[in-house]
Design a protein around this motif. Sequence first.
Motif, PDB file in Angstrom:
ATOM      1  N   CYS A 111      33.319  74.802  22.178  1.00 51.27           N
ATOM      2  CA  CYS A 111      33.089  76.238  22.023  1.00 51.27           C
ATOM      3  C   CYS A 111      34.380  77.040  21.892  1.00 51.27           C
ATOM      4  CB  CYS A 111      32.261  76.771  23.184  1.00 51.27           C
ATOM      5  SG  CYS A 111      30.585  76.110  23.230  1.00 51.27           S
ATOM      6  N   SER A 112      35.519  76.430  22.191  1.00 58.56           N
ATOM      7  CA  SER A 112      36.808  77.089  21.953  1.00 58.56           C
ATOM      8  C   SER A 112      37.319  76.805  20.553  1.00 58.56           C
ATOM      9  CB  SER A 112      37.843  76.636  22.994  1.00 58.56           C
ATOM     10  OG  SER A 112      37.504  77.120  24.276  1.00 58.56           O
ATOM     11  N   ASN A 113      36.566  76.013  19.789  1.00 59.51           N
ATOM     12  CA  ASN A 113      36.889  75.742  18.382  1.00 59.51           C
ATOM     13  C   ASN A 113      38.295  75.176  18.205  1.00 59.51           C
ATOM     14  OD1 ASN A 113      34.364  77.000  17.310  1.00 59.51           O
ATOM     15  ND2 ASN A 113      35.285  78.841  18.180  1.00 59.51           N
ATOM     16  N   LYS A 114      38.637  74.200  19.069  1.00 58.95           N
ATOM     17  CA  LYS A 114      39.979  73.628  18.966  1.00 58.95           C
ATOM     18  C   LYS A 114      39.987  72.185  19.445  1.00 58.95           C
ATOM     19  CE  LYS A 114      41.707  74.747  23.599  1.00 58.95           C
ATOM     20  NZ  LYS A 114      42.858  75.251  24.383  1.00 58.95           N
ATOM     21  N   VAL A 115      40.981  71.461  18.975  1.00 63.93           N
ATOM     22  CA  VAL A 115      41.289  70.133  19.489  1.00 63.93           C
ATOM     23  C   VAL A 115      42.665  70.221  20.132  1.00 63.93           C
ATOM     24  CG1 VAL A 115      41.629  67.696  18.966  1.00 63.93           C
ATOM     25  CG2 VAL A 115      39.926  69.021  17.683  1.00 63.93           C
ATOM     26  N   GLU A 116      42.718  70.093  21.437  1.00 67.86           N
ATOM     27  CA  GLU A 116      43.974  70.155  22.178  1.00 67.86           C
ATOM     28  C   GLU A 116      44.632  68.776  22.136  1.00 67.86           C
ATOM     29  OE1 GLU A 116      46.770  72.395  24.056  1.00 67.86           O
ATOM     30  OE2 GLU A 116      44.740  73.216  23.788  1.00 67.86           O
ATOM     31  N   VAL A 117      45.933  68.744  21.871  1.00 72.62           N
ATOM     32  CA  VAL A 117      46.664  67.475  21.786  1.00 72.62           C
ATOM     33  C   VAL A 117      47.766  67.476  22.839  1.00 72.62           C
ATOM     34  CG1 VAL A 117      47.942  65.894  20.301  1.00 72.62           C
ATOM     35  CG2 VAL A 117      46.172  67.382  19.312  1.00 72.62           C
ATOM     36  N   CYS A 118      47.769  66.450  23.685  1.00 72.53           N
ATOM     37  CA  CYS A 118      48.704  66.373  24.808  1.00 72.53           C
ATOM     38  C   CYS A 118      49.483  65.059  24.782  1.00 72.53           C
ATOM     39  CB  CYS A 118      47.952  66.467  26.141  1.00 72.53           C
ATOM     40  SG  CYS A 118      46.953  67.939  26.360  1.00 72.53           S
ATOM     41  N   ASP A 119      50.561  65.029  25.531  1.00 71.49           N
ATOM     42  CA  ASP A 119      51.252  63.774  25.792  1.00 71.49           C
ATOM     43  C   ASP A 119      50.358  62.933  26.701  1.00 71.49           C
ATOM     44  OD1 ASP A 119      54.186  62.373  25.943  1.00 71.49           O
ATOM     45  OD2 ASP A 119      53.116  62.194  27.846  1.00 71.49           O
ATOM     46  N   ALA A 120      50.100  61.693  26.314  1.00 67.41           N
ATOM     47  CA  ALA A 120      49.147  60.864  27.058  1.00 67.41           C
ATOM     48  C   ALA A 120      49.636  60.506  28.452  1.00 67.41           C
ATOM     49  CB  ALA A 120      48.848  59.586  26.273  1.00 67.41           C
ATOM     50  N   GLU A 121      50.933  60.499  28.647  1.00 67.10           N
ATOM     51  CA  GLU A 121      51.470  60.112  29.950  1.00 67.10           C
ATOM     52  C   GLU A 121      51.467  61.273  30.939  1.00 67.10           C
ATOM     53  OE1 GLU A 121      55.362  57.700  31.733  1.00 67.10           O
ATOM     54  OE2 GLU A 121      55.364  58.449  29.679  1.00 67.10           O
ATOM     55  N   THR A 122      51.717  62.484  30.446  1.00 66.70           N
ATOM     56  CA  THR A 122      51.870  63.625  31.345  1.00 66.70           C
ATOM     57  C   THR A 122      50.739  64.645  31.245  1.00 66.70           C
ATOM     58  OG1 THR A 122      53.136  64.876  29.700  1.00 66.70           O
ATOM     59  CG2 THR A 122      54.374  63.396  31.176  1.00 66.70           C
ATOM     60  N   ALA A 123      49.941  64.576  30.199  1.00 66.66           N
ATOM     61  CA  ALA A 123      48.868  65.555  29.927  1.00 66.66           C
ATOM     62  C   ALA A 123      49.418  66.951  29.650  1.00 66.66           C
ATOM     63  CB  ALA A 123      47.843  65.601  31.058  1.00 66.66           C
ATOM     64  N   THR A 124      50.691  67.041  29.249  1.00 61.63           N
ATOM     65  CA  THR A 124      51.255  68.325  28.845  1.00 61.63           C
ATOM     66  C   THR A 124      50.942  68.562  27.369  1.00 61.63           C
ATOM     67  OG1 THR A 124      53.380  67.252  28.402  1.00 61.63           O
ATOM     68  CG2 THR A 124      53.098  68.309  30.537  1.00 61.63           C
ATOM     69  N   SER A 125      50.598  69.799  27.045  1.00 64.96           N
ATOM     70  CA  SER A 125      50.153  70.129  25.690  1.00 64.96           C
ATOM     71  C   SER A 125      51.296  70.047  24.682  1.00 64.96           C
ATOM     72  CB  SER A 125      49.556  71.535  25.669  1.00 64.96           C
ATOM     73  OG  SER A 125      49.182  71.895  24.356  1.00 64.96           O
ATOM     74  N   LEU A 126      50.972  69.474  23.528  1.00 61.29           N
ATOM     75  CA  LEU A 126      51.907  69.411  22.411  1.00 61.29           C
ATOM     76  C   LEU A 126      51.485  70.353  21.283  1.00 61.29           C
ATOM     77  CD1 LEU A 126      52.266  65.520  22.234  1.00 61.29           C
ATOM     78  CD2 LEU A 126      53.840  67.131  23.319  1.00 61.29           C
ATOM     79  N   GLY A 127      50.328  70.962  21.442  1.00 54.29           N
ATOM     80  CA  GLY A 127      49.802  71.865  20.425  1.00 54.29           C
ATOM     81  C   GLY A 127      48.302  71.675  20.295  1.00 54.29           C
ATOM     82  N   HIS A 128      47.702  72.396  19.363  1.00 53.25           N
ATOM     83  CA  HIS A 128      46.274  72.235  19.136  1.00 53.25           C
ATOM     84  C   HIS A 128      45.954  72.444  17.664  1.00 53.25           C
ATOM     85  CE1 HIS A 128      46.398  76.679  19.557  1.00 53.25           C
ATOM     86  NE2 HIS A 128      45.355  76.649  18.732  1.00 53.25           N
ATOM     87  N   VAL A 129      44.757  72.002  17.279  1.00 55.62           N
ATOM     88  CA  VAL A 129      44.273  72.135  15.905  1.00 55.62           C
ATOM     89  C   VAL A 129      43.022  73.006  15.948  1.00 55.62           C
ATOM     90  CG1 VAL A 129      43.611  70.912  13.810  1.00 55.62           C
ATOM     91  CG2 VAL A 129      45.057  69.762  15.516  1.00 55.62           C
ATOM     92  N   ASP A 130      42.999  74.041  15.144  1.00 55.95           N
ATOM     93  CA  ASP A 130      41.840  74.931  15.088  1.00 55.95           C
ATOM     94  C   ASP A 130      40.766  74.338  14.173  1.00 55.95           C
ATOM     95  OD1 ASP A 130      42.920  76.981  16.754  1.00 55.95           O
ATOM     96  OD2 ASP A 130      44.138  77.680  15.070  1.00 55.95           O
ATOM     97  N   ILE A 131      39.632  73.969  14.749  1.00 57.55           N
ATOM     98  CA  ILE A 131      38.505  73.416  13.989  1.00 57.55           C
ATOM     99  C   ILE A 131      37.221  74.032  14.533  1.00 57.55           C
ATOM    100  CG2 ILE A 131      37.185  71.339  13.429  1.00 57.55           C
ATOM    101  CD1 ILE A 131      39.789  69.775  13.513  1.00 57.55           C
ATOM    102  N   PRO A 132      36.423  74.679  13.692  1.00 59.56           N
ATOM    103  CA  PRO A 132      35.226  75.372  14.183  1.00 59.56           C
ATOM    104  C   PRO A 132      34.169  74.411  14.701  1.00 59.56           C
ATOM    105  CG  PRO A 132      35.246  75.339  11.784  1.00 59.56           C
ATOM    106  CD  PRO A 132      36.566  74.801  12.230  1.00 59.56           C
ATOM    107  N   ASN A 133      33.592  74.753  15.844  1.00 52.56           N
ATOM    108  CA  ASN A 133      32.464  74.008  16.418  1.00 52.56           C
ATOM    109  C   ASN A 133      32.691  72.498  16.332  1.00 52.56           C
ATOM    110  OD1 ASN A 133      29.946  73.597  17.594  1.00 52.56           O
ATOM    111  ND2 ASN A 133      28.868  74.931  16.165  1.00 52.56           N
ATOM    112  N   CYS A 134      33.869  72.069  16.781  1.00 51.33           N
ATOM    113  CA  CYS A 134      34.257  70.660  16.684  1.00 51.33           C
ATOM    114  C   CYS A 134      33.482  69.808  17.688  1.00 51.33           C
ATOM    115  CB  CYS A 134      35.761  70.504  16.892  1.00 51.33           C
ATOM    116  SG  CYS A 134      36.448  71.538  18.208  1.00 51.33           S
ATOM    117  N   ARG A 135      33.263  68.531  17.351  1.00 50.12           N
ATOM    118  CA  ARG A 135      32.380  67.692  18.145  1.00 50.12           C
ATOM    119  C   ARG A 135      33.039  66.392  18.636  1.00 50.12           C
ATOM    120  NH1 ARG A 135      28.382  69.996  20.416  1.00 50.12           N
ATOM    121  NH2 ARG A 135      27.150  68.099  20.354  1.00 50.12           N
ATOM    122  N   TYR A 136      33.382  65.473  17.700  1.00 49.19           N
ATOM    123  CA  TYR A 136      33.876  64.150  18.103  1.00 49.19           C
ATOM    124  C   TYR A 136      35.035  63.691  17.226  1.00 49.19           C
ATOM    125  CZ  TYR A 136      29.833  63.876  21.143  1.00 49.19           C
ATOM    126  OH  TYR A 136      28.923  64.136  22.134  1.00 49.19           O
TER     127      TYR A 136
END
Length: 389
Positions: A111-136
């Motif tokens: 519902c936030s229309n985004k895919v958040e991308v993080c560092d897998a080791e620390t879970a700190t955000s590296l940025g996000h991708v805006d995609i409407p009503n994204c699912r899987y």
Amino acid sequence: MNKRAESKWHMLALALLALLMVSSCREDDIVVPITTDDTGEQIITDYLGMYVLCEGNMGSNKATLDYLDLHTGTYLKNIFPTRNPQQVKELGDVGNDVKIYGSRLWLVVNCSNKVEVCDAETATSLGHVDIPNCRYLAFNDGYAYVSSYVGPVGGSSVQGSVYKVDTLSLKVVGQISVGYQPEELAVVGEKLYVANSGGYEAIQGRPYDRTVSVIDLNTFKEERRIDVAPNLFRLRADSHGQLWVSSRGNYADYPSRLYRLKADAKGQMVKVDSVDVPVSDIALRGDSLCFVGTSYDENWNTLTNFGIINTESGKLIADQLVKDTTPLETPYGLMIHPLTGDIYVMDATNYVSSGWLFCFDSNGNFKWKTSTGDIPGHACWFVKQTIKK
């Protein structure tokens, strides 16, 4: 002091440091600190831990990310805010999928229309991708593929899409139309398969979509659609290159079932048979397809079933996965440890308050449980090789 105690003190120190950072970045917000629970079990393998994405209630901005540290036996709740104090709205509204690709953790926030991308080791955000009503999510050769309803959440039905995202630049580099309200995706060979549900279509009085879209990854074009059953949802590829796709049925005269697709003599994927069981989530291990299914009777009472299907024969070989389902209220997600065979069941309870993560051994015997965020339903393994940069 032993290593386990040192590790716990180290995590506590990091949490306190993060809270100090948060206090300087969010002057007007109330920040909930990381809370921890001790499962009492340490499992030392290359599987370092498991990220658990909790959906949170729609419209409440309560999606949370939890982490089970398998090496210390510690479960950490809601780690995203303290790892990312600069994110004023925290993770967002309705967490819908979580996967690791390379050294990055990908979080679909529907519902936030985004895919958040993080560092897998620390879970700190590296940025996000805006995609409407994204699912899987699905990944292949340096690209992420994201299914999208395209139209607004809860809005009118429009044809869905799959977005192609460069995993390094986080830029959308392609978009292809598929069926209505696409859900899970899977890659087999050079093809991407997408389960179309048509959920919004049904709300507007039209038939559910009943197709699986077939996309050529080289051209990024939809080649054809496979007719399967109404209201498709889960879609997983097994070790034999077959696809398993769940249908939620039409909640009337067409029951929920699991369908098997495999390549014919021409190499095209076709529907071959089905198993007459409702399936809510799937966990594959070797030739075993483990599943949990939640359905409802005529009075909308929850009915839960577990089982195991042999992927080679396509037959149901067990109608039990855990020995005592009494503690489970609303099983919502399922994970199987690839090495130990331990069974992890995410329980959404009443869908409005904290859920539970249950752990059973490979024989289905209860081991432990821990409280989670609201509506835990999606998880992925954090493996040692993942942290290589």
